[in-house]
Design an enzyme around this catalytic site. Sequence first.
Site, mmCIF file in Angstrom:
data_model
loop_
_atom_site.group_PDB
_atom_site.id
_atom_site.type_symbol
_atom_site.label_atom_id
_atom_site.label_comp_id
_atom_site.label_asym_id
_atom_site.label_seq_id
_atom_site.Cartn_x
_atom_site.Cartn_y
_atom_site.Cartn_z
ATOM 1 N N ASP A 139 42.431 29.118 15.658
ATOM 2 C CA ASP A 139 43.892 28.612 16.061
ATOM 3 C C ASP A 139 44.972 29.109 15.105
ATOM 4 O O ASP A 139 44.698 28.840 13.801
ATOM 5 C CB ASP A 139 44.105 27.492 16.662
ATOM 6 C CG ASP A 139 43.093 26.965 17.807
ATOM 7 O OD1 ASP A 139 42.716 27.999 18.535
ATOM 8 O OD2 ASP A 139 42.955 26.114 17.991
ATOM 9 N N LYS A 140 46.049 29.422 15.649
ATOM 10 C CA LYS A 140 47.348 29.777 14.557
ATOM 11 C C LYS A 140 47.558 28.589 13.680
ATOM 12 O O LYS A 140 47.707 28.663 12.555
ATOM 13 C CB LYS A 140 48.499 30.169 15.592
ATOM 14 C CG LYS A 140 49.907 30.573 14.650
ATOM 15 C CD LYS A 140 50.919 30.748 15.517
ATOM 16 C CE LYS A 140 52.089 30.934 14.866
ATOM 17 N NZ LYS A 140 53.446 31.043 15.394
#
Length: 316
Positions: A139-140
């Site tokens: 995930d970012k």
Amino acid sequence: MKISDAVEFTAQKEERLDRFLAESYTDFSRSYIKKLIEKGFVYVNGEEVRKPSKKIKGGDRVTLFIPEPEELKVEPENIPIDIVYEDRDIAVVVKPCGLVVHPSPGYTSGTLVNALLYHIRDLSSIGGVERPGIVHRLDKETAGLMVVAKNDMAHRELVKQFQERKTEKFYKVLVKGVVGEDYGIIDKPIGRHPVDRKKFSVNEGGKEALTEFWVLKRYEKLDITLLKVKIHTGRTHQIRVHFSSIGHPVLGDRTYGFKRNSVPEELLNLLGNCNMLIAYRLGFYHPLSGKWMSFEIEEPETFRSVHLWLEEHSPD
């Protein structure tokens, strides 16, 4: 632009429309969200709205129509990344918090792929122009180790290993609340959230998901626990969903239940926009030689700063 999908969100408070959507649908940047609003892709309570600054209030239903993907041209960019290993078949890199893995609408630059195209000569073509070399993702807001394929043979073999659960993935995680047991297994299926399609949840119609954890330290006065976590399946948002489901959301993860007012402001400032979740150990078989390879990194800067703060502010 043609429409490929639609998602709906319910506002909880009064705020700007573009800000609300950018925080609710993180696959798109705020500038791209603004563009979609201006082009008529957003409705509030069933009525088209083309003003990004429009104030919405709690209870408003906001519908975002997702346009069909546009063909992206991905350029190399000199974005610093840590390459911990590289040979002719693979590279192992550290993705920092805040870096999106691959381009998507609104994130056509400044991604890990842009960085890889600059720093690594060859990448596999299986992922197409938007995802060259990308075998798995983080995930970012999550930092940690990723293996990248430099040719199609390596790509196929690595994907097979992930699918057959032959890889080893360990994380360090800081969660809210004091976890009682020293060791545990969370065995709960995960699927799309029944209401919010951008989220996932524990539900009987989901896919098998297995998370194993060990308590490394409890910061009881601060109501926080440090865990070592091993995932045996690779479901999207698995760790975040599983720990939220047992009442222990990951620090920083507002999507799955972390409340920013639940920690001191000084600690909140250290968190920034990162989730306190790092992929610190990664193991797999080399796609050509078959040799087992394992890599481990030290805590990235944000996680380390938070960890040190907890040590300094927690009594022995």
